[in-house]
Design a protein around this motif. Structure first.
Motif, PDB file in Angstrom:
ATOM      1  N   TYR A 510      -7.881   1.540   9.142  1.00 47.28           N
ATOM      2  CA  TYR A 510      -6.470   0.698   7.785  1.00 47.28           C
ATOM      3  C   TYR A 510      -5.379   1.368   9.461  1.00 47.28           C
ATOM      4  O   TYR A 510      -5.025   1.773   9.837  1.00 47.28           O
ATOM      5  N   VAL A 511      -4.916  -0.197   9.816  1.00 49.97           N
ATOM      6  CA  VAL A 511      -3.429  -0.202  10.804  1.00 49.97           C
ATOM      7  C   VAL A 511      -2.761   0.440   9.721  1.00 49.97           C
ATOM      8  O   VAL A 511      -1.547   1.195   9.522  1.00 49.97           O
ATOM      9  N   ALA A 512      -2.732  -0.078   8.412  1.00 47.13           N
ATOM     10  CA  ALA A 512      -0.981   0.169   7.724  1.00 47.13           C
ATOM     11  C   ALA A 512      -1.980  -0.216   5.763  1.00 47.13           C
ATOM     12  O   ALA A 512      -2.737  -1.100   5.846  1.00 47.13           O
ATOM     13  N   TYR A 513      -1.164   0.644   5.012  1.00 45.84           N
ATOM     14  CA  TYR A 513      -1.108   0.357   3.918  1.00 45.84           C
ATOM     15  C   TYR A 513       0.044  -0.248   3.480  1.00 45.84           C
ATOM     16  O   TYR A 513       0.785  -0.322   3.750  1.00 45.84           O
ATOM     17  N   LEU A 514      -0.329  -1.491   2.174  1.00 49.39           N
ATOM     18  CA  LEU A 514       0.786  -2.510   1.988  1.00 49.39           C
ATOM     19  C   LEU A 514       0.620  -2.665   0.556  1.00 49.39           C
ATOM     20  O   LEU A 514      -0.001  -2.293  -0.553  1.00 49.39           O
ATOM     21  N   VAL A 515       2.201  -2.370  -0.145  1.00 52.92           N
ATOM     22  CA  VAL A 515       2.128  -2.725  -1.658  1.00 52.92           C
ATOM     23  C   VAL A 515       3.139  -3.371  -1.942  1.00 52.92           C
ATOM     24  O   VAL A 515       4.481  -3.070  -1.575  1.00 52.92           O
ATOM     25  N   ASN A 516       3.447  -4.543  -2.745  1.00 53.48           N
ATOM     26  CA  ASN A 516       3.857  -5.380  -3.663  1.00 53.48           C
ATOM     27  C   ASN A 516       5.280  -4.880  -3.781  1.00 53.48           C
ATOM     28  O   ASN A 516       5.219  -3.362  -5.018  1.00 53.48           O
ATOM     29  N   TRP A 517       6.745  -5.062  -3.960  1.00 53.07           N
ATOM     30  CA  TRP A 517       7.635  -4.690  -4.855  1.00 53.07           C
ATOM     31  C   TRP A 517       8.387  -4.710  -5.917  1.00 53.07           C
ATOM     32  O   TRP A 517       9.029  -4.762  -6.574  1.00 53.07           O
ATOM     33  N   SER A 518       7.497  -6.179  -6.050  1.00 56.05           N
ATOM     34  CA  SER A 518       7.985  -6.742  -7.001  1.00 56.05           C
ATOM     35  C   SER A 518       7.631  -5.994  -8.508  1.00 56.05           C
ATOM     36  O   SER A 518       8.290  -5.999  -9.360  1.00 56.05           O
ATOM     37  N   ASP A 519       6.467  -5.211  -9.037  1.00 53.14           N
ATOM     38  CA  ASP A 519       5.919  -4.478  -9.387  1.00 53.14           C
ATOM     39  C   ASP A 519       7.750  -3.721  -9.884  1.00 53.14           C
ATOM     40  O   ASP A 519       7.985  -2.838  -9.581  1.00 53.14           O
ATOM     41  N   TYR A 520       7.690  -3.671 -11.552  1.00 48.69           N
ATOM     42  CA  TYR A 520       8.419  -2.237 -12.486  1.00 48.69           C
ATOM     43  C   TYR A 520       8.403  -0.968 -11.890  1.00 48.69           C
ATOM     44  O   TYR A 520       9.064  -0.937 -11.523  1.00 48.69           O
ATOM     45  N   PHE A 521       7.752  -0.351 -11.617  1.00 49.05           N
ATOM     46  CA  PHE A 521       7.484   1.127 -10.722  1.00 49.05           C
ATOM     47  C   PHE A 521       7.027   1.300  -9.919  1.00 49.05           C
ATOM     48  O   PHE A 521       6.623   2.212  -9.450  1.00 49.05           O
ATOM     49  N   ALA A 522       6.865   0.385  -8.750  1.00 46.28           N
ATOM     50  CA  ALA A 522       6.501   0.336  -7.563  1.00 46.28           C
ATOM     51  C   ALA A 522       7.897   1.154  -6.686  1.00 46.28           C
ATOM     52  O   ALA A 522       7.873   2.635  -6.283  1.00 46.28           O
ATOM     53  N   PRO A 523       9.364   1.360  -7.523  1.00 53.33           N
ATOM     54  CA  PRO A 523       9.993   2.417  -7.170  1.00 53.33           C
ATOM     55  C   PRO A 523       9.407   4.063  -7.272  1.00 53.33           C
ATOM     56  O   PRO A 523       9.422   5.262  -6.109  1.00 53.33           O
ATOM     57  N   GLN A 582      -1.680   5.234  -9.467  1.00 55.68           N
ATOM     58  CA  GLN A 582      -3.010   5.921 -10.496  1.00 55.68           C
ATOM     59  C   GLN A 582      -1.191   6.464 -11.083  1.00 55.68           C
ATOM     60  O   GLN A 582      -1.570   5.941 -13.206  1.00 55.68           O
ATOM     61  N   VAL A 583      -1.062   6.816 -10.853  1.00 52.57           N
ATOM     62  CA  VAL A 583       0.454   7.571 -11.675  1.00 52.57           C
ATOM     63  C   VAL A 583       1.503   6.368 -12.338  1.00 52.57           C
ATOM     64  O   VAL A 583       2.129   6.314 -12.962  1.00 52.57           O
ATOM     65  N   SER A 584       2.031   5.303 -10.785  1.00 50.08           N
ATOM     66  CA  SER A 584       2.778   5.136 -11.403  1.00 50.08           C
ATOM     67  C   SER A 584       1.873   3.408 -11.269  1.00 50.08           C
ATOM     68  O   SER A 584       2.491   2.348 -11.540  1.00 50.08           O
ATOM     69  N   GLY A 585       1.128   3.338 -11.559  1.00 49.70           N
ATOM     70  CA  GLY A 585      -0.041   1.830 -11.841  1.00 49.70           C
ATOM     71  C   GLY A 585       0.414   0.271 -11.043  1.00 49.70           C
ATOM     72  O   GLY A 585       0.284  -0.390 -11.164  1.00 49.70           O
ATOM     73  N   GLN A 586       0.209   0.725  -9.251  1.00 52.84           N
ATOM     74  CA  GLN A 586       0.573  -0.100  -8.470  1.00 52.84           C
ATOM     75  C   GLN A 586      -0.981  -0.361  -8.006  1.00 52.84           C
ATOM     76  O   GLN A 586      -1.735   0.170  -7.983  1.00 52.84           O
ATOM     77  N   ASP A 587      -0.900  -1.825  -7.568  1.00 51.99           N
ATOM     78  CA  ASP A 587      -2.210  -2.279  -6.326  1.00 51.99           C
ATOM     79  C   ASP A 587      -1.715  -1.600  -5.232  1.00 51.99           C
ATOM     80  O   ASP A 587      -1.288  -2.516  -5.031  1.00 51.99           O
ATOM     81  N   VAL A 588      -3.139  -1.391  -4.880  1.00 50.75           N
ATOM     82  CA  VAL A 588      -2.096  -1.108  -3.397  1.00 50.75           C
ATOM     83  C   VAL A 588      -3.856  -1.811  -2.004  1.00 50.75           C
ATOM     84  O   VAL A 588      -4.797  -1.733  -3.003  1.00 50.75           O
ATOM     85  N   PHE A 589      -2.562  -2.354  -0.627  1.00 44.25           N
ATOM     86  CA  PHE A 589      -3.697  -3.158  -0.343  1.00 44.25           C
ATOM     87  C   PHE A 589      -4.114  -2.650   0.942  1.00 44.25           C
ATOM     88  O   PHE A 589      -3.556  -1.225   1.199  1.00 44.25           O
ATOM     89  N   ALA A 590      -4.728  -3.113   2.347  1.00 44.03           N
ATOM     90  CA  ALA A 590      -5.003  -2.369   3.571  1.00 44.03           C
ATOM     91  C   ALA A 590      -5.066  -3.293   4.273  1.00 44.03           C
ATOM     92  O   ALA A 590      -5.588  -4.399   4.567  1.00 44.03           O
ATOM     93  N   THR A 591      -4.205  -3.385   5.813  1.00 38.95           N
ATOM     94  CA  THR A 591      -5.284  -4.381   6.971  1.00 38.95           C
ATOM     95  C   THR A 591      -5.637  -3.062   8.199  1.00 38.95           C
ATOM     96  O   THR A 591      -4.464  -2.312   8.308  1.00 38.95           O
ATOM     97  N   ALA A 592      -6.049  -4.341   8.690  1.00 40.60           N
ATOM     98  CA  ALA A 592      -6.660  -3.888   9.872  1.00 40.60           C
ATOM     99  C   ALA A 592      -5.904  -3.727  11.087  1.00 40.60           C
ATOM    100  O   ALA A 592      -6.767  -3.879  12.586  1.00 40.60           O
ATOM    101  N   THR A 593      -5.254  -4.651  10.758  1.00 44.46           N
ATOM    102  CA  THR A 593      -4.140  -5.849  11.237  1.00 44.46           C
ATOM    103  C   THR A 593      -3.458  -4.853  11.500  1.00 44.46           C
ATOM    104  O   THR A 593      -2.388  -5.457  10.502  1.00 44.46           O
ATOM    105  N   GLY A 594      -2.127  -4.928  12.850  1.00 42.95           N
ATOM    106  CA  GLY A 594      -0.558  -4.966  12.718  1.00 42.95           C
ATOM    107  C   GLY A 594      -0.255  -6.745  12.442  1.00 42.95           C
ATOM    108  O   GLY A 594       1.109  -7.372  12.791  1.00 42.95           O
ATOM    109  N   LEU A 595      -0.941  -8.267  13.374  1.00 46.27           N
ATOM    110  CA  LEU A 595      -0.836  -9.087  13.527  1.00 46.27           C
ATOM    111  C   LEU A 595      -0.914 -10.047  12.750  1.00 46.27           C
ATOM    112  O   LEU A 595      -1.557 -10.010  11.446  1.00 46.27           O
ATOM    113  N   SER A 596       0.419 -10.599  11.406  1.00 41.92           N
ATOM    114  CA  SER A 596       0.114 -11.338  10.362  1.00 41.92           C
ATOM    115  C   SER A 596       0.089 -12.798  10.524  1.00 41.92           C
ATOM    116  O   SER A 596      -0.445 -12.839  11.704  1.00 41.92           O
TER     117      SER A 596
END
Length: 848
Positions: A510-523, A582-596
């Motif tokens: 992957y080029v990058a892993y991505l996590v949405n900041w909207s969840d309360y426990f993202a910090p 696992q500790v914070s309860g976050q969904d993690v996504f990944a992308t194979a390209t930096g081109l959005s």
């Protein structure tokens, strides 16, 4: 004659002669010799010293060991590992059959069950002491109360043992109690010093009033932020006591206060009038008689508060019992001067003891009445709910699974019935999705607690409040919710909060892993991976990426973890991310390209590294222990982030360049020298971030550190107006903002707004500080709406001021920033909805 002497000898073994202490606390009483005397066990007369909590618990253990009429239960432990206990006292048959008694008692709480015959059911009486640790007379009275109830041979004690189960909390706040106990004992003079200025009577910061995290536990029965009250409420819903005594202390020049409280003005809107008009007055006669017997003065009705549901004396009123607040004028040490002469610790203990006995006596005498009332309370709740135009509430945040679970847990902890929502619906422009929203029917025994969680109240019988005038918990969580005229959409009932299934990318380049900041426990996730050495970036503008789970939208503030800029190997990086997710309860996504797919690309100049926070908070004498504790607790319990807490007196030793964020709770910072202020200005202008709470903005402006300004309050001139002197409290009090909820408009494109998906945000205000919006049009990210009042009391003058002022603004100072939180985003550990504002200030302070 021989037999007579033998009888006398046996009596001397069974009963002890009265000691001086007995004569003071228990004149004329005869006690069983089988029960250890308090003074023999602790080694001094009760009132001579403040009793350490471990000695108090040891004595309770000795009572339980000595009598088959007592049982000591440990219900949890504090943050400092002190046991939270309940000593249960009643006749041996009751002690041996507690579970069957409990189950029968609970039938009264459920109108769907047949009402049992209450004529022979014991009263359930809870005596709760020292929720404020530096109000110590209650804890000492608990020792004497337990001894008297087990050992006294009086008819009154026998009647209570026969007809009640008495449950004694010796100290709801053991950590704070021991803090004050050590303070008072270490400063005791021989003879003791009564001068109010003596160090013994003036604790240093933090006071013993608060718990480990510097919280006032007597405000926590509703939000349940702290382990002590979480444990108490769990225990409470196992028993539903008929009567709860809540023992406090007040100013030394006061006498003794017992209920009723101030009529109408201090009453909770969901509690039946019968509680205030009939039951309180019925019990007051017992208390007056008890204090009249020893010539102690007292007062009722003038003040104190039963409106806020988070009090230990109000919560029982919303659970079908009678909550009773007791306030004793404090010696705040061993002896202190007062307007009526020296008040001794022993005197304060004796008053609390007399009221403890009177509470048990009243609970037994009114036993059948209170059992009937308990059933009536929950039956009337259902009857009222059926007539309510609101038949259910629907709630749920489609973007924040963690906050949903936190709110669900709060409802369940308070015994509220919650059901799944079994279909997607849209109400007032808000989507409530199946699986991400829930139904709370109003027709249920806890109807009044449902109202407490969701209702907005803006009309009041009074304009002066001892504490908060608003407490709508759904607003505190910034939880989307709506009332409905039906409850037909409900699915299965929720019995407990379940962990959601998390997703993590399969192993692949992957080029990058991505996590949405909207969840309360993202910090929490971000902090954990940063501590493991992971390089993390964020986007200032949104984008859409093709991920391992298809095309996904990532709003501004999302976490971007590029794989090509890490010191960790790909395997190590993956493991760190998976563990943190696992500790914070976050969904993690990944992308194979930096081109959005749309929006900015991952290598855009609008993507930059997130600094690793290095946070310092100034605390100590003059600062708010409550605000400091809220911040400490937030970072400890919700982010797992250590924070350096430095006393104001030690600021001269601080090199601010070792930190990038400085938090200033409300308080007085005048002790800082000119040189120290210059150091602060230099650090700030070079890129530091100051997070300012409430009144600190005034100090920052006065020192020329920021160039903001106030709105001037225009008050009606009263110079030539006649006002009765007796009205001064009501007139002036009506201009205070004691605590109310307002609708603000949030700029979700501003770094402080990252992670929020709605521009409307409820905020909590309990100050009369009015800052003008920033002269920079981009730096007032939280401002009030045109019609801001959502719940609570505010005068018309203050409401107009609020409409023109800022809730949160940002000042630029060189390359640094000052974030002004005029409204406390962390109030009492309750405001999950605005916590993210505060955490954004920490993580994104250099991006504003």
């Amino acid at each position: 004659m021989k037999h007579f002497l033998l009888l006398i000898g046996l009596i001397s073994l069974i009963y002890r002669p009265a000691s001086a202490q007995d004569e003071y606390y228990f004149p004329g009483e005869i006690f069983s010799a089988d029960i250890p005397k308090p003074q023999d066990f602790v080694g001094y007369e009760i009132g001579e010293w403040h009793t350490r909590y471990d000695r108090l618990i040891a004595y309770f253990e000795a009572l339980a060991a000595a009598s088959d009429q007592a049982e000591l239960q440990v219900i949890n432990q504090t943050n400092q590992l002190r046991p939270l206990v309940v000593l249960i006292i009643g006749k041996s048959d009751h002690i041996n059959n507690l579970e069957s008694i409990r189950q029968k008692h609970l039938q009264l709480v459920d109108p769907n069950q047949p009402k049992p015959d209450v004529s022979n059911m014991p009263a359930i009486i809870n005596l709760a002491y020292s929720v404020h640790g530096n109000e110590p007379s209650g804890g000492e009275a608990s020792i004497l109360t337990a001894y008297w109830l087990l050992a006294s041979q009086s008819e009154k004690a026998k009647e209570i043992r026969e007809n009640a189960i008495v449950m004694i909390d010796p100290a709801i706040n053991p950590d704070g109690r021991d803090r004050h106990t050590n303070w008072a004992n270490m400063h005791k003079g021989f003879p003791p010093v009564a001068d109010p200025l003596d160090r013994e009577h003036n604790e240093i910061w933090p006071s013993g009033r608060v718990n480990h995290y510097w919280f006032d536990l007597n405000r926590d029965w509703l939000p349940l932020a702290q382990v002590e009250t979480q444990s108490k409420i769990k225990w409470y819903h196992q028993w539903y006591p008929n009567v709860v005594g809540d023992f406090h202390e007040m100013g030394t020049n006061s006498t003794y206060f017992f209920e009723p409280t101030k009529p109408f003005g201090s009453e909770n809107p969901v509690v039946p009038r019968k509680n205030y008009d009939e039951i309180n007055n019925k019990f007051a006669g017992y208390f007056a008689k008890a204090l009249d017997e020893i010539g102690s003065l007292y007062w009722t009705k003038e003040t104190f508060d039963n409106s806020y549901p988070g009090y230990g004396s109000t919560y029982p009123d919303i659970q079908g019992g009678l909550g009773l607040v007791f306030e004793q004028g404090s010696s705040r040490g061993h002896v202190q001067q007062s307007q009526r002469g020296d008040i001794t610790f022993a005197f304060t203990i004796r008053n609390q003891l007399k009221i403890s006995i009177a509470t048990m006596e009243a609970g037994v005498k009114e036993r059948v009445f209170m059992h009937d009332y308990l059933r009536e309370f929950f039956q009337s709740a259902i009857d009222e709910a059926k007539k309510d135009r609101v038949q259910s509430y629907i709630f749920g945040d489609v973007y924040d699974a963690s906050k949903n679970k936190l709110f669900l847990k709060l409802l369940l902890d308070h015994g509220i019935q919650v059901y799944e929502n079994d279909k997607d619906i849209s109400l007032f422009g808000v989507k409530y999705e199946k699986g991400k929203s829930w139904i709370v029917p109003t027709v249920q025994p806890q109807y009044r607690m449902v109202r407490t969680m969701f209702e907005k109240v803006t009309e009041f019988a009074d304009s002066v409040f001892y504490d908060a005038s608003a407490w709508t918990m759904a607003l505190a969580y910034d939880m989307p919710f709506a009332s409905q005229a039906n409850a037909s959409m409900k699915g299965n009932r929720i019995e407990k909060v379940k962990d959601s299934e998390l997703r993590f990318p399969t192993e692949s380049p992957y080029v990058a892993y991505l996590v949405n900041w909207s969840d309360y426990f993202a910090p929490k996730f971000l902090h954990q991976i940063q501590q493991s050495g992971v390089h993390v970036e964020t986007n200032m503008l949104p984008f859409s990426a093709l991920t391992d789970d298809g095309e996904m939208e990532f709003p501004a503030g999302s976490l971007i973890i590029p794989t090509g800029f890490q010191s960790l190997s790909s395997g190590e990086l993956r493991q760190v991310l998976q563990n943190a997710a696992q500790v914070s309860g976050q969904d993690v996504f990944a992308t194979a390209t930096g081109l959005s797919k749309s929006g900015i690309d991952l290598g855009s100049n609008n993507v930059s590294a997130i600094q690793v926070p290095k946070v310092l908070m100034l605390i100590g004498q003059g600062t708010s222990q409550y605000e400091a504790g809220e911040i400490w607790h937030l970072l400890d319990s919700k982010v797992n982030m250590p924070i350096s807490k430095v006393d104001l007196s030690s600021f001269g030793r601080v090199n601010l360049f070792d930190y990038n964020t400085l938090i200033l709770p409300s308080g007085n910072y005048s002790s800082l020298s000119a040189g120290q202020i210059n150091h602060l200005k230099d650090w700030l202008s070079r890129g530091g971030t100051i997070i300012s709470l409430r009144s600190v903005s005034q100090w920052l402006i006065s020192q020329g550190i920021v160039q903001e300004s106030y709105l001037e309050v225009e008050r009606k001139e009263r110079q030539n107006e006649f006002l009765p002197y007796s009205s001064r409290r009501d007139v002036q009090g009506a201009q205070a903002i004691g605590g109310s909820i307002y609708l603000a408009e949030l700029d979700i494109t501003h770094p402080l707004g990252f992670g929020f998906r709605r521009s409307e945000l409820p905020v909590y205000r309990n100050s009369s500080i009015f800052l003008k919006p920033s002269a920079d049009p981009y730096q007032t990210p939280v401002r009030y709406s045109a019609e801001p009042l959502m719940s609570g009391y505010v005068s018309s003058t203050n409401l107009e001021m609020i409409k023109q002022s800022a809730s949160t603004l940002v000042s630029s100072v060189g390359r640094g920033k000052v974030v002004h939180f005029v409204d406390n985003p962390n109030f009492r550990g309750t405001w999950f909805g605005t916590n993210k504002l505060f955490l954004n200030a920490i993580f994104f302070g250099n991006k504003m």
